[in-house]
Design a protein around this motif. Structure first.
Motif, PDB file in Angstrom:
ATOM      1  N   ARG A  77       0.826  -1.209   0.000  1.00 44.01           N
ATOM      2  CA  ARG A  77       0.000   0.000   0.000  1.00 44.01           C
ATOM      3  C   ARG A  77       0.863   1.262   0.000  1.00 44.01           C
ATOM      4  N   ALA A  78       1.987   1.222   0.726  1.00 44.36           N
ATOM      5  CA  ALA A  78       2.861   2.396   0.771  1.00 44.36           C
ATOM      6  C   ALA A  78       3.450   2.679  -0.608  1.00 44.36           C
ATOM      7  N   ALA A  79       3.851   1.633  -1.323  1.00 48.04           N
ATOM      8  CA  ALA A  79       4.415   1.826  -2.662  1.00 48.04           C
ATOM      9  C   ALA A  79       3.383   2.411  -3.612  1.00 48.04           C
ATOM     10  N   ILE A  80       2.169   1.869  -3.560  1.00 48.64           N
ATOM     11  CA  ILE A  80       1.104   2.364  -4.449  1.00 48.64           C
ATOM     12  C   ILE A  80       0.730   3.796  -4.072  1.00 48.64           C
ATOM     13  N   LYS A  81       0.641   4.057  -2.776  1.00 51.07           N
ATOM     14  CA  LYS A  81       0.288   5.412  -2.333  1.00 51.07           C
ATOM     15  C   LYS A  81       1.310   6.427  -2.815  1.00 51.07           C
ATOM     16  N   GLU A  82       2.595   6.112  -2.703  1.00 51.76           N
ATOM     17  CA  GLU A  82       3.636   7.043  -3.138  1.00 51.76           C
ATOM     18  C   GLU A  82       3.586   7.238  -4.658  1.00 51.76           C
ATOM     19  N   HIS A  83       3.330   6.156  -5.382  1.00 49.19           N
ATOM     20  CA  HIS A  83       3.258   6.232  -6.848  1.00 49.19           C
ATOM     21  C   HIS A  83       2.161   7.189  -7.293  1.00 49.19           C
ATOM     22  N   PHE A  84       0.962   6.985  -6.756  1.00 47.46           N
ATOM     23  CA  PHE A  84      -0.160   7.815  -7.194  1.00 47.46           C
ATOM     24  C   PHE A  84      -0.128   9.213  -6.569  1.00 47.46           C
ATOM     25  N   ARG A  85       0.513   9.349  -5.392  1.00 45.54           N
ATOM     26  CA  ARG A  85       0.670  10.682  -4.812  1.00 45.54           C
ATOM     27  C   ARG A  85       1.530  11.551  -5.728  1.00 45.54           C
ATOM     28  N   ALA A  86       2.630  10.958  -6.215  1.00 44.28           N
ATOM     29  CA  ALA A  86       3.515  11.700  -7.121  1.00 44.28           C
ATOM     30  C   ALA A  86       2.783  12.065  -8.407  1.00 44.28           C
ATOM     31  N   MET A  87       1.977  11.133  -8.927  1.00 44.69           N
ATOM     32  CA  MET A  87       1.195  11.426 -10.130  1.00 44.69           C
ATOM     33  C   MET A  87       0.226  12.576  -9.887  1.00 44.69           C
ATOM     34  N   LEU A  88      -0.441  12.560  -8.726  1.00 42.29           N
ATOM     35  CA  LEU A  88      -1.404  13.614  -8.403  1.00 42.29           C
ATOM     36  C   LEU A  88      -0.712  14.968  -8.292  1.00 42.29           C
ATOM     37  N   GLU A  89       0.453  15.004  -7.650  1.00 45.56           N
ATOM     38  CA  GLU A  89       1.168  16.270  -7.507  1.00 45.56           C
ATOM     39  C   GLU A  89       1.565  16.849  -8.867  1.00 45.56           C
ATOM     40  N   ARG A  90       1.939  15.957  -9.789  1.00 44.94           N
ATOM     41  CA  ARG A  90       2.278  16.442 -11.130  1.00 44.94           C
ATOM     42  C   ARG A  90       1.051  17.003 -11.846  1.00 44.94           C
ATOM     43  N   ARG A  91      -0.096  16.339 -11.659  1.00 47.27           N
ATOM     44  CA  ARG A  91      -1.324  16.853 -12.291  1.00 47.27           C
ATOM     45  C   ARG A  91      -1.727  18.195 -11.675  1.00 47.27           C
ATOM     46  N   LYS A  92      -1.584  18.321 -10.365  1.00 46.87           N
ATOM     47  CA  LYS A  92      -1.903  19.588  -9.702  1.00 46.87           C
ATOM     48  C   LYS A  92      -0.982  20.708 -10.177  1.00 46.87           C
ATOM     49  N   ALA A  93       0.309  20.373 -10.267  1.00 43.33           N
ATOM     50  CA  ALA A  93       1.267  21.376 -10.731  1.00 43.33           C
ATOM     51  C   ALA A  93       0.954  21.791 -12.161  1.00 43.33           C
ATOM     52  N   GLY A  94       0.546  20.836 -12.982  1.00 42.58           N
ATOM     53  CA  GLY A  94       0.180  21.157 -14.359  1.00 42.58           C
ATOM     54  C   GLY A  94      -1.018  22.079 -14.429  1.00 42.58           C
ATOM     55  N   MET A  95      -2.024  21.830 -13.584  1.00 35.71           N
ATOM     56  CA  MET A  95      -3.204  22.709 -13.572  1.00 35.71           C
ATOM     57  C   MET A  95      -2.854  24.094 -13.030  1.00 35.71           C
ATOM     58  N   ALA A  96      -1.967  24.125 -12.025  1.00 37.11           N
ATOM     59  CA  ALA A  96      -1.569  25.422 -11.475  1.00 37.11           C
ATOM     60  C   ALA A  96      -0.850  26.270 -12.525  1.00 37.11           C
ATOM     61  N   ALA A  97      -0.087  25.609 -13.392  1.00 35.58           N
ATOM     62  CA  ALA A  97       0.688  26.351 -14.385  1.00 35.58           C
ATOM     63  C   ALA A  97      -0.100  26.633 -15.655  1.00 35.58           C
ATOM     64  N   GLU A  98      -0.957  25.679 -16.074  1.00 30.94           N
ATOM     65  CA  GLU A  98      -1.568  25.774 -17.399  1.00 30.94           C
ATOM     66  C   GLU A  98      -3.086  25.909 -17.376  1.00 30.94           C
ATOM     67  N   GLY A  99      -3.705  25.760 -16.203  1.00 36.93           N
ATOM     68  CA  GLY A  99      -5.156  25.901 -16.139  1.00 36.93           C
ATOM     69  C   GLY A  99      -5.851  24.559 -15.973  1.00 36.93           C
ATOM     70  N   ARG A 100      -7.166  24.590 -15.945  1.00 34.10           N
ATOM     71  CA  ARG A 100      -7.986  23.424 -15.657  1.00 34.10           C
ATOM     72  C   ARG A 100      -7.939  22.388 -16.776  1.00 34.10           C
ATOM     73  N   LEU A 101      -8.422  21.200 -16.423  1.00 34.48           N
ATOM     74  CA  LEU A 101      -8.497  20.123 -17.406  1.00 34.48           C
ATOM     75  C   LEU A 101      -9.502  20.484 -18.496  1.00 34.48           C
ATOM     76  N   ASP A 102      -9.207  20.052 -19.729  1.00 30.88           N
ATOM     77  CA  ASP A 102     -10.183  20.275 -20.783  1.00 30.88           C
ATOM     78  C   ASP A 102     -11.257  19.190 -20.711  1.00 30.88           C
ATOM     79  N   ALA A 103     -12.298  19.346 -21.514  1.00 32.15           N
ATOM     80  CA  ALA A 103     -13.452  18.445 -21.441  1.00 32.15           C
ATOM     81  C   ALA A 103     -13.062  17.004 -21.740  1.00 32.15           C
ATOM     82  N   GLU A 104     -12.173  16.809 -22.697  1.00 32.12           N
ATOM     83  CA  GLU A 104     -11.758  15.460 -23.061  1.00 32.12           C
ATOM     84  C   GLU A 104     -11.015  14.785 -21.917  1.00 32.12           C
ATOM     85  N   ALA A 105     -10.143  15.527 -21.230  1.00 26.28           N
ATOM     86  CA  ALA A 105      -9.401  14.968 -20.106  1.00 26.28           C
ATOM     87  C   ALA A 105     -10.340  14.582 -18.972  1.00 26.28           C
TER      88      ALA A 105
END
Length: 542
Positions: A77-105
């Motif tokens: 569980r710790a390995a999976i949590k760290e994997h998806f936590r890192a993915m989430l942080e990258r998605r958040k950083a992307g939205m902070a820099a470039e804006g919200r998700l488009d409709a397709e996403a």
């Protein structure tokens, strides 16, 4: 210029690039050699090559960890949590820099969320992207070096928990995106804390490194060889510090760690059979291995200094921690670097190049390549990529047009683009007659047999022959003497002939210094002035 995808890149039917990487038997769920496959999430070939280079180093580091112990349910569980936590942080950083998700996403995430929930309830596969669940979990196991065998209870736990992790990741991304639907204006007295504006962007070392490389490529600031060199330097930085490290965590102590690693780093690590395939930790302690020289170490450190100066200027870090880290050297006469040939050594070379006294010259490029270098001071790659159309008369003077007008040509800097008069001795030796004969044969290039190397351009064959065969056969074995020494030789002899330095720079393609030269003298020197200067090169022939 066409970029050819190497064997470790794969293109899916949707034209998305994937990285394939060898997976050792010890880390495979079924105990057999295979590969892992990682989506690079891009359809751009240049971008894919950049990502693959750095991911390759990360894959080596992760795979090298091995699998010596078992895993508990909590470990999984710790390995999976760290994997998806890192993915989430990258998605958040992307939205902070470039804006919200488009409709397709949004639609894709909603569909993935439903798929994951259904897979959990029905105990069916996730079947994400172009791979089945065994491939997906095998990739996850390989990348993180997890000691899990297919068919074991731990593998079954991983299968279930990965579905939960993917479901919750999709939900968390959607919730974060939905939080932008409205503003809240509560006060601190009502129990709501006001959000703090981030002082610096959230970014990993890899993200900053890739943006730095991309900006320099788009700004056309690097020659192709420099681009590959910088990419390799930064990929090693990922390996030493971890590509997913928060850029703000790279402090002065971490920079010192990098420098200490470089001091112990083996020369030609990926070519030497004794270190090829070893992890970084294993390679730096391998016995009897030659280490990087100080000049090479300083190149790495200069790259890292440039990266962190850029990161500071762009608000990612507060300090450029690698500045001032290069190793100071006391230059000893005759030690290191490239040397100029002496007049006697030039005579020895000309005896072979012009008269072929011992039969070393078998091909046209072996004669004309060094002769052009000796009478122009041009760089190896500039000579090797000459087209016949680049040899013509301008202002009544025969000259070489050094340019990057063709897709396959490269120049080191903007100042490299220039016209260089053809020395009268080259004409006397028959260069123009040779060019005309090549044109009659329908050739387009002066050296049509040369092949292109993305890293080193067109000059590999000429450079290897001159350095490894020609110089050794005629007894010029000093370590500082190579093809580039021809350039040093031209500069040395012109300066000794009292040719003004700005004219020498104009001939060899160096940027001019000073406001007068840079801003007021834009038309530059005439071809007649440059030709008269070059004619001061009088080499004694045996």
């Amino acid at each position: 210029m066409a970029l050819h995808a190497p064997a470790y890149l794969h293109v899916s039917r949707h034209r998305v690039f994937y990285l394939r990487w060898p997976l050792p038997k010890a880390l495979h769920p079924q105990g057999r050699a295979s590969t892992v496959k990682v989506s690079l999430e891009t359809r751009d070939k240049r971008r894919a090559l950049q990502l693959a280079r750095s991911l390759g180093y990360s894959a080596e580091r992760l795979i090298a960890k091995g699998a010596a112990t078992g895993m508990t349910y909590e470990d999984i569980r710790a390995a999976i949590k760290e994997h998806f936590r890192a993915m989430l942080e990258r998605r958040k950083a992307g939205m902070a820099a470039e804006g919200r998700l488009d409709a397709e996403a949004v639609r894709m995430l909603q569909s993935s969320l439903r798929t994951a929930q259904d897979a959990l309830e029905r105990d069916t596969p996730l079947s994400l992207a172009d791979e089945n669940d065994d491939e997906l979990l095998g990739r996850f196991i390989g990348l993180y070096g997890l000691p899990i065998q297919k068919g074991s209870p731990a593998y079954r736990q991983l299968e279930v928990e990965f579905k939960r992790g993917w479901r919750d990741h999709c939900e968390a991304v959607l919730e974060h995106d939905k939080a932008f639907d409205k503003f809240t204006f509560g006060t601190a007295d009502e129990g709501q804390s006001l959000p703090k504006a981030p002082v610096t962007p959230i970014a990993t070392l890899r993200e900053v490194g890739e943006r730095y490389i991309e900006e320099n490529i788009r700004g056309d600031r690097w020659a192709k060889k420099t681009e590959f060199e910088k990419g390799d330097h930064i990929a090693l930085l990922y390996e030493i510090l971890g590509a997913e490290t928060d850029i703000r965590a790279v402090t002065a102590p971490k920079a010192r760690e990098v420098k200490e690693t470089l001091l112990a780093f083996p020369k030609n690590r990926n070519k030497n059979p004794k270190t090829k395939g070893l992890s970084l930790a294993e390679a730096i302690v391998a016995p009897g291995i030659e280490k990087l020289n100080v000049q090479t170490i300083n190149k790495y450190l200069a790259t890292y200094a440039g990266l962190f100066i850029w990161a500071k200027n762009n608000g990612y870090v507060d300090d450029a921690v690698f500045s001032g880290f290069t190793i100071r050297q006391t230059k000893k006469p005759g030690k290191g670097g490239r040397d100029a040939f002496s007049a006697d050594q030039v005579s020895t070379m000309l005896a072979e190049l012009v008269h072929n006294k011992t039969g070393l010259i078998h091909k046209d490029y072996q004669k004309w390549g060094p002769l052009i270098g000796l009478y122009t001071g041009a760089r190896l790659n500039e000579i090797s990529q000459i087209h016949l159309s680049d040899i013509r008369k301008e202002q009544g003077i025969w000259c070489f047009d050094v340019n990057d007008d063709d897709d396959g040509k490269q120049l080191k800097t903007g100042a490299s683009k220039r016209l260089v008069p053809i020395h009268s001795r080259l004409i006397d030796l028959g260069l123009l007659k040779h060019v005309e004969a090549m044109r009659e044969k329908g050739a387009k290039k002066l050296f049509p047999d040369f092949s292109y190397c993305p890293k080193n351009g067109w000059g590999c064959s000429l450079g290897r022959w001159f350095n490894d065969t020609f110089l050794k056969k005629i007894g010029l074995t000093d370590k500082g003497l190579v093809f580039h020494s021809l350039r040093h030789t031209v500069v040395t002899f012109l300066m000794q002939a009292n040719i003004p330095e700005p004219i020498v720079k104009a001939i060899i393609g160096h940027a001019q210094a000073g406001v007068t030269q840079q801003n007021y003298f834009k038309d530059g020197y005439t071809l007649r002035q440059l030709s008269d200067a070059l004619e001061h090169l009088h080499w004694p022939e045996l």
